[in-house]
Each structure stands twice: as structure tokens, then as C-alpha cells.
Scaffold this active site. Structure first.
Site, PDB file in Angstrom:
ATOM      1  N   CYS A   2     -25.428  45.696  36.746  1.00  0.00           N
ATOM      2  CA  CYS A   2     -24.899  46.645  35.929  1.00  0.00           C
ATOM      3  C   CYS A   2     -24.009  47.494  37.258  1.00  0.00           C
ATOM      4  O   CYS A   2     -24.133  47.121  38.508  1.00  0.00           O
ATOM      5  CB  CYS A   2     -25.554  47.776  35.364  1.00  0.00           C
ATOM      6  SG  CYS A   2     -26.748  46.967  34.189  1.00  0.00           S
ATOM      7  N   ARG A  27     -18.997  43.669  36.552  1.00  0.00           N
ATOM      8  CA  ARG A  27     -20.428  43.552  36.793  1.00  0.00           C
ATOM      9  C   ARG A  27     -21.306  43.653  35.469  1.00  0.00           C
ATOM     10  O   ARG A  27     -22.384  43.182  35.672  1.00  0.00           O
ATOM     11  CB  ARG A  27     -21.230  44.805  37.450  1.00  0.00           C
ATOM     12  CG  ARG A  27     -20.627  44.724  39.019  1.00  0.00           C
ATOM     13  CD  ARG A  27     -20.961  45.988  39.728  1.00  0.00           C
ATOM     14  NE  ARG A  27     -21.078  45.978  41.294  1.00  0.00           N
ATOM     15  CZ  ARG A  27     -22.233  45.845  41.718  1.00  0.00           C
ATOM     16  NH1 ARG A  27     -23.319  45.704  41.327  1.00  0.00           N
ATOM     17  NH2 ARG A  27     -22.399  45.523  43.001  1.00  0.00           N
ATOM     18  N   TRP A  74     -24.807  45.259  31.990  1.00  0.00           N
ATOM     19  CA  TRP A  74     -25.151  43.874  31.714  1.00  0.00           C
ATOM     20  C   TRP A  74     -26.365  43.889  31.254  1.00  0.00           C
ATOM     21  O   TRP A  74     -27.489  44.220  32.167  1.00  0.00           O
ATOM     22  CB  TRP A  74     -25.009  43.137  33.072  1.00  0.00           C
ATOM     23  CG  TRP A  74     -25.061  41.565  32.563  1.00  0.00           C
ATOM     24  CD1 TRP A  74     -24.038  40.728  32.044  1.00  0.00           C
ATOM     25  CD2 TRP A  74     -26.201  40.929  32.687  1.00  0.00           C
ATOM     26  NE1 TRP A  74     -24.601  39.374  31.845  1.00  0.00           N
ATOM     27  CE2 TRP A  74     -25.880  39.353  32.391  1.00  0.00           C
ATOM     28  CE3 TRP A  74     -27.412  41.019  33.269  1.00  0.00           C
ATOM     29  CZ2 TRP A  74     -26.795  38.382  32.307  1.00  0.00           C
ATOM     30  CZ3 TRP A  74     -28.538  39.913  33.426  1.00  0.00           C
ATOM     31  CH2 TRP A  74     -27.915  38.608  32.990  1.00  0.00           C
ATOM     32  N   ASN A  98     -28.889  50.101  38.069  1.00  0.00           N
ATOM     33  CA  ASN A  98     -28.505  48.751  38.407  1.00  0.00           C
ATOM     34  C   ASN A  98     -29.819  48.050  38.783  1.00  0.00           C
ATOM     35  O   ASN A  98     -30.325  48.472  40.036  1.00  0.00           O
ATOM     36  CB  ASN A  98     -27.252  48.842  39.098  1.00  0.00           C
ATOM     37  CG  ASN A  98     -27.212  47.116  39.688  1.00  0.00           C
ATOM     38  OD1 ASN A  98     -27.371  46.382  38.849  1.00  0.00           O
ATOM     39  ND2 ASN A  98     -26.712  46.916  40.762  1.00  0.00           N
ATOM     40  N   GLU A 477     -18.341  21.680  39.145  1.00  0.00           N
ATOM     41  CA  GLU A 477     -17.606  22.953  39.128  1.00  0.00           C
ATOM     42  C   GLU A 477     -16.708  23.041  38.037  1.00  0.00           C
ATOM     43  O   GLU A 477     -16.559  24.028  37.253  1.00  0.00           O
ATOM     44  CB  GLU A 477     -17.103  23.165  40.430  1.00  0.00           C
ATOM     45  CG  GLU A 477     -16.008  24.217  40.648  1.00  0.00           C
ATOM     46  CD  GLU A 477     -16.605  25.656  40.413  1.00  0.00           C
ATOM     47  OE1 GLU A 477     -17.668  25.696  40.058  1.00  0.00           O
ATOM     48  OE2 GLU A 477     -15.796  26.508  40.335  1.00  0.00           O
ATOM     49  N   LYS A 481     -16.820  25.587  35.256  1.00  0.00           N
ATOM     50  CA  LYS A 481     -15.629  26.597  34.818  1.00  0.00           C
ATOM     51  C   LYS A 481     -15.279  26.514  33.335  1.00  0.00           C
ATOM     52  O   LYS A 481     -15.055  27.402  32.568  1.00  0.00           O
ATOM     53  CB  LYS A 481     -14.483  26.067  35.758  1.00  0.00           C
ATOM     54  CG  LYS A 481     -13.606  27.224  36.106  1.00  0.00           C
ATOM     55  CD  LYS A 481     -13.999  27.751  37.539  1.00  0.00           C
ATOM     56  CE  LYS A 481     -15.460  28.378  37.576  1.00  0.00           C
ATOM     57  NZ  LYS A 481     -15.851  28.703  39.015  1.00  0.00           N
ATOM     58  N   GLU A 484     -18.060  28.186  31.047  1.00  0.00           N
ATOM     59  CA  GLU A 484     -18.209  29.567  30.957  1.00  0.00           C
ATOM     60  C   GLU A 484     -17.302  30.371  30.413  1.00  0.00           C
ATOM     61  O   GLU A 484     -17.284  31.460  29.864  1.00  0.00           O
ATOM     62  CB  GLU A 484     -18.448  30.147  32.611  1.00  0.00           C
ATOM     63  CG  GLU A 484     -17.339  30.051  33.195  1.00  0.00           C
ATOM     64  CD  GLU A 484     -17.699  30.533  34.771  1.00  0.00           C
ATOM     65  OE1 GLU A 484     -18.539  31.500  34.868  1.00  0.00           O
ATOM     66  OE2 GLU A 484     -17.287  29.950  35.818  1.00  0.00           O
ATOM     67  N   HIS A 500     -26.397   5.291  33.706  1.00  0.00           N
ATOM     68  CA  HIS A 500     -27.954   5.472  33.696  1.00  0.00           C
ATOM     69  C   HIS A 500     -28.468   6.552  32.715  1.00  0.00           C
ATOM     70  O   HIS A 500     -29.355   7.085  32.785  1.00  0.00           O
ATOM     71  CB  HIS A 500     -28.323   5.833  35.062  1.00  0.00           C
ATOM     72  CG  HIS A 500     -28.007   4.766  36.311  1.00  0.00           C
ATOM     73  ND1 HIS A 500     -28.735   3.770  36.268  1.00  0.00           N
ATOM     74  CD2 HIS A 500     -27.173   4.940  37.164  1.00  0.00           C
ATOM     75  CE1 HIS A 500     -28.124   3.073  37.201  1.00  0.00           C
ATOM     76  NE2 HIS A 500     -27.186   3.668  37.740  1.00  0.00           N
ATOM     77  N   LYS A 600     -19.918  39.586  36.876  1.00  0.00           N
ATOM     78  CA  LYS A 600     -19.591  39.082  38.305  1.00  0.00           C
ATOM     79  C   LYS A 600     -20.500  39.048  39.198  1.00  0.00           C
ATOM     80  O   LYS A 600     -20.358  37.944  40.373  1.00  0.00           O
ATOM     81  CB  LYS A 600     -18.241  39.784  38.629  1.00  0.00           C
ATOM     82  CG  LYS A 600     -17.495  39.269  39.767  1.00  0.00           C
ATOM     83  CD  LYS A 600     -16.398  37.888  39.619  1.00  0.00           C
ATOM     84  CE  LYS A 600     -15.757  37.562  40.663  1.00  0.00           C
ATOM     85  NZ  LYS A 600     -15.816  35.995  40.454  1.00  0.00           N
TER      86      LYS A 600
HETATM   87  C1  F6R Z   1     -19.006  30.762  38.229  1.00  0.00           C
HETATM   88  C2  F6R Z   1     -19.405  31.956  39.106  1.00  0.00           C
HETATM   89  C3  F6R Z   1     -20.799  32.000  39.331  1.00  0.00           C
HETATM   90  C4  F6R Z   1     -21.009  32.449  40.697  1.00  0.00           C
HETATM   91  C5  F6R Z   1     -22.361  32.712  40.991  1.00  0.00           C
HETATM   92  C6  F6R Z   1     -22.840  33.165  42.651  1.00  0.00           C
HETATM   93  O1  F6R Z   1     -17.528  30.997  38.052  1.00  0.00           O
HETATM   94  O2  F6R Z   1     -18.691  32.875  39.506  1.00  0.00           O
HETATM   95  O3  F6R Z   1     -21.455  30.702  39.222  1.00  0.00           O
HETATM   96  O4  F6R Z   1     -20.357  31.457  41.712  1.00  0.00           O
HETATM   97  O5  F6R Z   1     -23.020  33.900  40.325  1.00  0.00           O
HETATM   98  O6  F6R Z   1     -21.970  34.421  42.901  1.00  0.00           O
HETATM   99  P1  F6R Z   1     -21.700  34.862  44.260  1.00  0.00           P
HETATM  100  O7  F6R Z   1     -20.783  33.718  44.882  1.00  0.00           O
HETATM  101  O8  F6R Z   1     -21.404  36.405  44.169  1.00  0.00           O
HETATM  102  O9  F6R Z   1     -23.210  34.831  45.228  1.00  0.00           O
END
Ligand code: F6R
Length: 605
Positions: A2, A27, A74, A98, A477, A481, A484, A500, A600
Site C-alpha cells: 500500500c 502501489r 492493495w 503498509n 516475459e 506482459k 497481466e 514434450h 507496482k
Molecule cells: C510485471 C512486473 C512485475 C515486477 C515484479 C518485481 O510487469 O512489473 O513482475 O517485475 O513484481 O518488481 P521489482 O522489479 O520492483 O522488484
């Protein structure tokens, strides 16, 4: 995860807190709330959902007062409801939090046994009751908070207000970050310096176990041992890019588009003229290490997986990569002469930080971070900034490619130090890297074609991403992307692994994105692609002009990228993967910058 804010101000604080919360909304955005003290009385407003709902509520039900705390949530304990929204209060005590209070159930039972009622399902409410109970027994607010802190297990950043105390705020940190800002006759608290940037750039970071007793003009910090202590005040430069989306519809679009610029900036810091004599890596020597351990979460983890190919192939140094939440509890033995690398955009990810702490004293700690003031950066032996600028879109884009850029430079440095590449070879690689921003700009030109493909992808229920070699982590990745932000189920596989098991998923309803630059593995990737098409799979091939010009009967769509030296292909190919996810999400109408259930900065485990 949060975001929390506190202001002891000289003006009405609700609008100021709202503005700060906007900067912390990345956040979490399940609910938000503000509490203030007006003429000694505590009052609060809370609303479910995004901050805009709280802002609307404040229009109809204004909240006066020059001292206040605010929160954007959050959800961890208890769903997103107004009752569970912060600030929580008990009598004359209000608190924002938080983190997670791990022993809250036990504390709640204890309070309930004493007749205490609860109005929420949160762990935080217990903290408010504990403090209030002790104040009711005659303790001062400071004593009550400090005695309460002794009872709390888990991770927290807390800020308290007290009825009848117009000029007092108490803040504390253990595990979750907290910054104190000093203004002219004003004092602020925030989960990060970005939240406080409109008010001040004079920032003091609390350290583990610190408790700060604040008035408008004074700051007293008591450390984990109960001693009064001083923490350094720094002047922080906050990126002004936070101000606007520069004409883009979403932060994510802006952040994808600015990759050529930020990568050029990152490269200049590591490969510029000054870097040779006084760069971040000048005194770093890879001959001290026999192996590397890399730890991260999510997108940063995929950056590590990509870098493993580079370190092993170019520098011939063995690399182990792990997800932080697994690594920290696996208690892996760390051999002598190990370099432990932690990659994190925020620098505050709880699991990555815990993994770093596990390695302290056992390995040399290097971090690759976007926030130089973050906990992970501060607790590392060496922190390498990626210079991506503030990333606001929840889905990481420019941070990923900047992480890769810095990691590729690190791998080349390792190759040089270990005698695996001569100065001439390194110079060629560095020259190739310097061309990358231009290539990224060219790759962005494929956006229109990608948008058309994405419109069709948005109708799929499942999508697979395939890649070989260093393109395999990128396939994962790309899938992350897409899922999410578009909520379409997607998986990334190593192309050679498909037969497999996962090939059983293929039919004419499953689009398969194949990432295959024309490199030494191209023919093998194309064979795997044929296997998919033979089973009706609809293939989108992402390759260079030579690759997409090959005999590709049956390929559904192609995306053509500029030629790029093989090593750096994962950085370039990230662009179409990001654009595919972005435009698929747009076609589906999802909330691109703030996708459901995500936040985030993941400061809880
Ligand atoms: C996906 C994403 C998350 C972060 C992960 C790690 O787009 O942003 O998977 O990569 O939560 O976050 P950091 O890099 O801040 O440790």
C-alpha cells in the site's frame, strides 16, 4: 504494497494528501482514505476503488484539518471494502499501514478476549486498538506506539495521528520503506520520496526498527534498540517526467515509447567517456568471483534468466537464477567467491530484499535497480542504477529493457575481466550496444502492424509464446506482459520443449507467437513453428527481414524487426512483445496502467 502519506502542514491537508496518494497509487488501488485532525477532533473519509472515488467523496463531504494521514490500499487481509479501507481508528488513534502484521490473529484474539470489538477484517485495526488501549491506561502516544511496536511481527510502515494532538505524528518502519520529508514549518511522511516530491526534496529515510516522533518543526528518531539517533537528510532529485503522459493515452504507452531515450541514457552512464575512468564499474573486478547467483521476481526474474545466457556464453562464468520467494526459504548453500546479483525496478520487493539479506556476509552483493535510494540499493555492496526514470505503468516495460542493457554491459565486463573477450571484441559489442536505441526506435515503427494483430489476438482464450536460447526468457516475459494487462491466459515456452507436452494445447484457436531472429538457432525455431502449424496453430512470427522473407507458407502473421546482433536481440524483441500486450489489452478494454489485483511495488511477501 500500500502507499501511505502523512502531513503536518500549515494549510488544509486533504488536497495535499490526495495529490501525494495519486503518486502512490501505483502501489495499490483497491481503496483509499484520509484522516485529519480539525480543532483537536479526528475525522476520516474512505472510499472503495480508485483514488478518484475518494476525491469525489471529498467534494460532497469535505475533510478539514492541517494534520492528516492518507492511504491507498492493495488488499491483503480483508477484501476491498470501505470497512477495510485505511485509516483505521480506535477511539482517538488513527493509523495507516503498509505491510503485513503476521501475528495479527493472536493479537486480535487477545484484544477480543478483553472485550474489544472490530469493524474490519484487517491486520491493521489491531494496531490501532493496541495503541488506544495503552493510551487509555495512561501512556503517552509515544510510549503507547513504542510498546505496540514491540508486539508486532511482520513487515510494516506505519503513521499515526492522535485526537487532541494537532502537532504530532508518529511513524515507524520495519521491513517496509518509509521516508520523512522536511518542509518550511511542515513535516511529511511517505512510502517513498516520489509521494513527497511536490512538497519537499529534503528526505530522511528511516532504517529498520526506527520510530520517528514528528512535529511541524522537529524530528526525533528512536532506533530499534530504543536509543535516540540521527539519520542523514538527503536532497533527492525527483524525475519531473512524473508530471504528464506526454500526449500518450497511458503511462505504459509513454514508457514503451521512451525506451530509445532511456536506454541511450543508461548506456551513456556505463559506456560514456567518463565511465571508463570514473564509471559505476571502474573498480569492479570479476576475477574475484567463480560463480554468480541471480535473484529477482517477475519481469526482473526474466531479465536475470536472459543475463544467464550472456554471462555463461560470453564470460564463461556459471550462473544460477532463482525466484526470490523460493530462494529465500530454500536456504541454498552459497559457495565462497560468489557474486550475488539482485535485480529490482522498485528496489523494495520484499522477497528480493529478504533474499539479499540472506546473502549478506556470504557473497558480494550487487544490485541492479531503478530507484537508487531504495532499500535493495542501500543494502548492497554495489548498486547499479538502470536510469529508466520513474516507471508508473504497473506492467514493467522500460525498466526491463534498461535492466537488460545494464546486465549486458555487466556480462561484457565479466568477459573482459576474465580474459574471455579481448579489447577489440568488447569494443565491437559496445559499438553494437550504442546502436540499440536507434534500432529500438525502428522497432517502434511496427506498432501499427502490431495493433492490427493484437485486435485479433484479443479474441483468443489462450496464447503461447515460443523462443529459443536467450529468446526463451523473453517468451516468458511476453506471456507475463500479455496476461497481466489483457487477462488472456498466456504461457512462454522454450520452442524445443513444446513437443514434450504443451503441444497438446495447440488447435486453430490458439495463437502462437514465435520470437525467432535469424541467428544460429533460427532453423530449429522454424522446425518447431512448422510442428505448431501442422496442428492448426495460428503462428505470429517475429523476426528480422531475412527471417520473415524465408519460405513461410502457412504463417498467419509476421512482424518484421531491424537486424540486431544476436546478443542484444532480447532487448530489441521486448518492444513487439510489449506492444502486443498493450494493444491486446486496449482491444479488450482493460485498465492497462492499473490492471486488476496487481500493484507496482510488492512490499509484502
Ligand atoms: C510485471 C512486473 C512485475 C515486477 C515484479 C518485481 O510487469 O512489473 O513482475 O517485475 O513484481 O518488481 P521489482 O522489479 O520492483 O522488484
Amino acid at each position: 504494497m500500500c502507499g501511505i502519506v502523512g502531513v503536518l502542514g500549515t494549510h488544509e491537508v486533504s488536497p495535499i494528501i490526495l495529490e501525494s496518494l495519486k503518486r502512490l497509487e501505483y502501489r495499490g488501488y483497491d481503496s483509499a482514505g484520509i484522516a485529519t485532525i480539525e480543532e483537536g477532533r479526528l475525522d476520516r473519509r474512505r472510499a472503495v476503488g480508485k483514488l478518484v472515488n475518494l476525491s469525489d467523496k471529498l467534494v460532497h463531504e469535505p475533510l478539514a484539518g492541517k494534520s492528516g494521514i492518507g492511504h491507498t490500499r492493495w488488499a491483503t487481509h480483508g477484501g476491498p471494502s470501505e470497512a477495510n479501507a485505511h485509516p483505521h481508528r480506535s477511539g482517538g488513534v488513527a493509523v495507516v499501514h503498509n505491510g503485513i502484521i503476521e501475528n495479527y490473529a493472536e493479537l486480535r484474539r487477545e484484544l477480543a478476549a478483553r472485550g474489544q470489538g472490530f469493524e474490519s477484517d484487517t491486520d491493521t485495526e489491531t494496531v490501532a486498538h493496541l495503541v488506544q488501549t495503552q493510551i487509555a491506561e495512561g501512556q503517552s502516544p509515544e510510549e503507547a506506539v513504542r510498546h505496540t511496536l514491540e508486539r508486532l511481527e511482520g513487515a510494516f510502515a506505519l503513521a499515526f495521528l492522535f485526537e487532541g494532538e494537532q502537532d504530532l505524528m508518529i511513524a515507524a518502519r520495519k521491513g517496509s520503506p518509509l521516508a520523512i520529508g522536511r518542509g518550511e514549518g511542515e513535516m511529511y511522511v511517505g512510502s517513498d520520496a516520489i509521494a513527497l516530491a511536490p512538497m519537499t526534496n529534503r528526505i530522511t529515510y528511516l532504517e529498520e526498527g526506527d520510530c520517528a516522533v514528528l512535529t511541524r518543526t522537529s524530528m526525533r528518531i528512536i532506533d530499534a534498540e530504543g536509543r535516540e539517533t540521527r539519520r542523514e537528510e538527503r536532497v533527492i532529485q525527483i524525475d519531473s517526467a512524473l508530471a504528464d503522459k506526454a500526449g500518450h493515452r497511458h503511462w505504459m504507452a509513454k514508457e514503451i515509447a521512451e525506451q530509445p531515450v532511456v536506454i541511450a541514457d543508461a548506456l551513456a552512464h556505463y559506456l560514456g567517456e567518463e565511465a571508463a575512468s570514473a564509471g559505476p564499474l571502474t573498480d569492479f573486478d570479476f576475477t574475484r568471483f567463480d560463480r554468480i547467483v541471480m535473484v529477482a521476481c517477475g519481469t526482473a526474474f526474466y531479465a536475470c534468466l536472459t543475463a544467464k545466457y550472456w554471462f555463461e556464453q560470453i564470460a564463461r562464468i556459471p550462473v544460477e537464477v532463482d525466484i526470490a520467494s523460493e530462494f529465500r526459504y530454500r536456504e541454498p548453500p552459497i559457495a565462497p567467491r560468489t557474486l550475488a546479483i539482485f535485480v529490482s525496478q522498485s528496489g523494495e520487493t520484499a522477497d528480493t530484499l529478504a533474499a539479499l539479506r540472506y546473502c549478506q556476509g556470504k557473497a558480494h552483493i550487487l544490485s541492479v535497480v531503478n530507484v537508487p535510494e531504495s532499500s535493495i540499493a542501500r543494502e548492497s555492496d554495489l548498486a547499479l542504477p538502470i536510469h529508466a526514470g520513474i516507471e508508473i505503468g504497473v506492467a514493467s516495460t522500460k525498466a526491463f529493457t534498461c535492466q537488460l542493457s545494464v546486465l549486458s554491459i555487466l556480462a561484457l565486463k565479466a568477459a573482459g575481466d576474465r580474459g574471455m573477450q579481448g579489447a577489440d571484441q568488447l569494443a565491437v559489442h559496445h559499438a553494437d550496444l550504442r546502436r540499440l536505441p536507434g534500432l529500438m526506435a525502428q522497432a517502434l515503427n511496427a506498432e501499427e502492424a502490431i495493433e492490427n494483430i493484437a485486435r485479433q489476438l484479443s479474441e483468443a482464450r489462450d496464447i503461447l509464446f515460443l523462443g529459443r536460447g536467450a529468446m526463451y526468457p523473453l517468451a516468458m516475459e511476453g506471456a507475463l506482459k500479455l496476461k497481466e494487462i489483457s487477462y488472456i491466459h498466456a504461457e512462454g515456452y522454450a520452442s524445443g520443449e513444446l513437443k514434450h507436452g504443451p503441444i497438446a494445447l495447440i488447435d486453430d484457436k490458439v495463437p502462437v507467437i514465435v520470437m525467432a531472429p535469424r541467428d544460429n538457432l533460427f532453423d530449429k525455431s522454424i522446425s518447431n513453428m512448422q510442428e505448431v502449424m501442422a496442428r492448426g496453430g495460428r503462428v505470429v512470427l517475429i523476426s528480422d527481414a531475412q527471417g520473415t522473407a524465408a519460405d513461410l507458407d502457412g504463417v498467419w502473421q509476421v512482424i518484421t524487426l531491424p537486424d540486431v546482433p544476436q546478443i542484444f536481440a532480447p532487448i530489441l524483441y521486448a518492444v513487439p512483445a510489449q506492444l502486443l500486450a498493450y494493444h491486446t489489452a486496449i482491444a479488450k478494454g482493460t485498465d492497462v496502467d492499473q490492471p486488476r489485483n496487481l500493484a507496482k511495488s510488492v512490499t509484502v511477501e
